[in-house]
Scaffold this motif. Structure first.
Motif, PDB file in Angstrom:
ATOM      1  N   ASP A   1       2.539  14.466  -8.318  1.00  0.00           N
ATOM      2  CA  ASP A   1       3.201  15.617  -7.122  1.00  0.00           C
ATOM      3  C   ASP A   1       4.158  15.308  -6.352  1.00  0.00           C
ATOM      4  O   ASP A   1       4.525  15.907  -5.071  1.00  0.00           O
ATOM      5  CB  ASP A   1       1.834  15.276  -5.222  1.00  0.00           C
ATOM      6  CG  ASP A   1       0.019  15.292  -6.071  1.00  0.00           C
ATOM      7  OD1 ASP A   1       0.035  16.517  -6.925  1.00  0.00           O
ATOM      8  OD2 ASP A   1       0.319  14.870  -5.511  1.00  0.00           O
ATOM      9  N   LEU A   2       5.346  14.617  -6.427  1.00  0.00           N
ATOM     10  CA  LEU A   2       6.634  13.854  -6.505  1.00  0.00           C
ATOM     11  C   LEU A   2       7.318  13.825  -7.425  1.00  0.00           C
ATOM     12  O   LEU A   2       7.467  13.450  -8.176  1.00  0.00           O
ATOM     13  CB  LEU A   2       6.408  12.608  -5.333  1.00  0.00           C
ATOM     14  CG  LEU A   2       5.874  12.998  -4.007  1.00  0.00           C
ATOM     15  CD1 LEU A   2       6.600  11.214  -3.667  1.00  0.00           C
ATOM     16  CD2 LEU A   2       6.942  13.357  -3.085  1.00  0.00           C
ATOM     17  N   GLU A   3       8.801  14.354  -7.640  1.00  0.00           N
ATOM     18  CA  GLU A   3       9.920  14.244  -8.245  1.00  0.00           C
ATOM     19  C   GLU A   3      10.488  12.814  -8.348  1.00  0.00           C
ATOM     20  O   GLU A   3      11.179  12.232  -6.702  1.00  0.00           O
ATOM     21  CB  GLU A   3      10.594  15.307  -8.929  1.00  0.00           C
ATOM     22  CG  GLU A   3       9.637  16.631  -9.062  1.00  0.00           C
ATOM     23  CD  GLU A   3       9.254  15.927 -11.030  1.00  0.00           C
ATOM     24  OE1 GLU A   3       9.849  15.632 -11.399  1.00  0.00           O
ATOM     25  OE2 GLU A   3       7.958  16.142 -11.063  1.00  0.00           O
ATOM     26  N   PRO A   4      11.093  12.510  -9.103  1.00  0.00           N
ATOM     27  CA  PRO A   4      11.572  11.009  -8.089  1.00  0.00           C
ATOM     28  C   PRO A   4      13.144  11.306  -7.614  1.00  0.00           C
ATOM     29  O   PRO A   4      13.848  10.741  -6.665  1.00  0.00           O
ATOM     30  CB  PRO A   4      12.405  10.471 -10.139  1.00  0.00           C
ATOM     31  CG  PRO A   4      11.809  11.012 -10.512  1.00  0.00           C
ATOM     32  CD  PRO A   4      11.353  12.390  -9.730  1.00  0.00           C
TER      33      PRO A   4
ATOM     34  N   GLY B   1       0.733  -0.987  -0.034  1.00  0.00           N
ATOM     35  CA  GLY B   1       0.193  -0.121   0.242  1.00  0.00           C
ATOM     36  C   GLY B   1       0.602   1.064  -0.282  1.00  0.00           C
ATOM     37  O   GLY B   1       0.714   1.800  -1.010  1.00  0.00           O
ATOM     38  N   ALA B   2       1.785   0.723   0.657  1.00  0.00           N
ATOM     39  CA  ALA B   2       2.950   1.926   0.875  1.00  0.00           C
ATOM     40  C   ALA B   2       3.235   2.618  -0.378  1.00  0.00           C
ATOM     41  O   ALA B   2       3.919   3.196  -0.601  1.00  0.00           O
ATOM     42  CB  ALA B   2       3.976   2.278   2.255  1.00  0.00           C
ATOM     43  N   VAL B   3       3.727   1.750  -1.292  1.00  0.00           N
ATOM     44  CA  VAL B   3       4.746   1.406  -2.390  1.00  0.00           C
ATOM     45  C   VAL B   3       3.377   2.412  -3.940  1.00  0.00           C
ATOM     46  O   VAL B   3       4.015   2.897  -4.573  1.00  0.00           O
ATOM     47  CB  VAL B   3       5.539   0.125  -2.710  1.00  0.00           C
ATOM     48  CG1 VAL B   3       5.438   0.553  -4.318  1.00  0.00           C
ATOM     49  CG2 VAL B   3       6.368  -0.397  -1.954  1.00  0.00           C
ATOM     50  N   GLY B   4       2.298   1.918  -3.367  1.00  0.00           N
ATOM     51  CA  GLY B   4       1.417   2.293  -4.288  1.00  0.00           C
ATOM     52  C   GLY B   4       0.809   3.404  -4.187  1.00  0.00           C
ATOM     53  O   GLY B   4       0.627   3.937  -4.946  1.00  0.00           O
ATOM     54  N   PHE B   5       1.235   4.038  -3.078  1.00  0.00           N
ATOM     55  CA  PHE B   5       0.911   6.019  -2.298  1.00  0.00           C
ATOM     56  C   PHE B   5       2.173   6.503  -2.995  1.00  0.00           C
ATOM     57  O   PHE B   5       1.341   7.655  -3.814  1.00  0.00           O
ATOM     58  CB  PHE B   5       1.219   5.669  -1.200  1.00  0.00           C
ATOM     59  CG  PHE B   5       0.514   7.115  -0.657  1.00  0.00           C
ATOM     60  CD1 PHE B   5      -0.401   7.864  -0.922  1.00  0.00           C
ATOM     61  CD2 PHE B   5       1.506   7.813  -0.110  1.00  0.00           C
ATOM     62  CE1 PHE B   5      -0.768   9.101  -0.482  1.00  0.00           C
ATOM     63  CE2 PHE B   5       1.674   9.116   0.396  1.00  0.00           C
ATOM     64  CZ  PHE B   5      -0.025   9.531   0.358  1.00  0.00           C
ATOM     65  N   ILE B   6       2.991   5.489  -3.267  1.00  0.00           N
ATOM     66  CA  ILE B   6       3.787   6.424  -3.667  1.00  0.00           C
ATOM     67  C   ILE B   6       3.723   6.734  -4.979  1.00  0.00           C
ATOM     68  O   ILE B   6       4.768   7.250  -6.135  1.00  0.00           O
ATOM     69  CB  ILE B   6       5.632   6.254  -3.127  1.00  0.00           C
ATOM     70  CG1 ILE B   6       5.584   5.834  -1.331  1.00  0.00           C
ATOM     71  CG2 ILE B   6       7.100   6.493  -3.790  1.00  0.00           C
ATOM     72  CD1 ILE B   6       6.912   5.826  -1.163  1.00  0.00           C
TER      73      ILE B   6
END
Length: 62
Positions: A46-49, A33-38
């Protein structure tokens, strides 16, 4: 989807995994679930690598 509803769904999924599969399944569902959220945050933009691999800025330590 509202965050409260999403939290309810995630909590129910973790509860079912813990009840039927034991603690190992609970941890596996939580980790995936945490991996899917990220990944979802990356796809939404919303996030950049680079945010994970950039060195942290340190303040003055005297």
């Amino acid at each position: 989807m509202r965050m409260a509803v999403l939290g309810l769904i995630v909590g129910m999924a973790l509860g079912f995994a813990g009840y039927f599969g034991g603690f190992g399944a609970f941890l596996l569902v939580a980790a995936l679930g945490a991996v899917g959220f990220i990944v979802g945050r990356f796809l939404d933009g919303d996030l950049e690598p680079g945010e994970f691999f950039r060195p942290r800025e340190r303040g003055d330590r005297r």
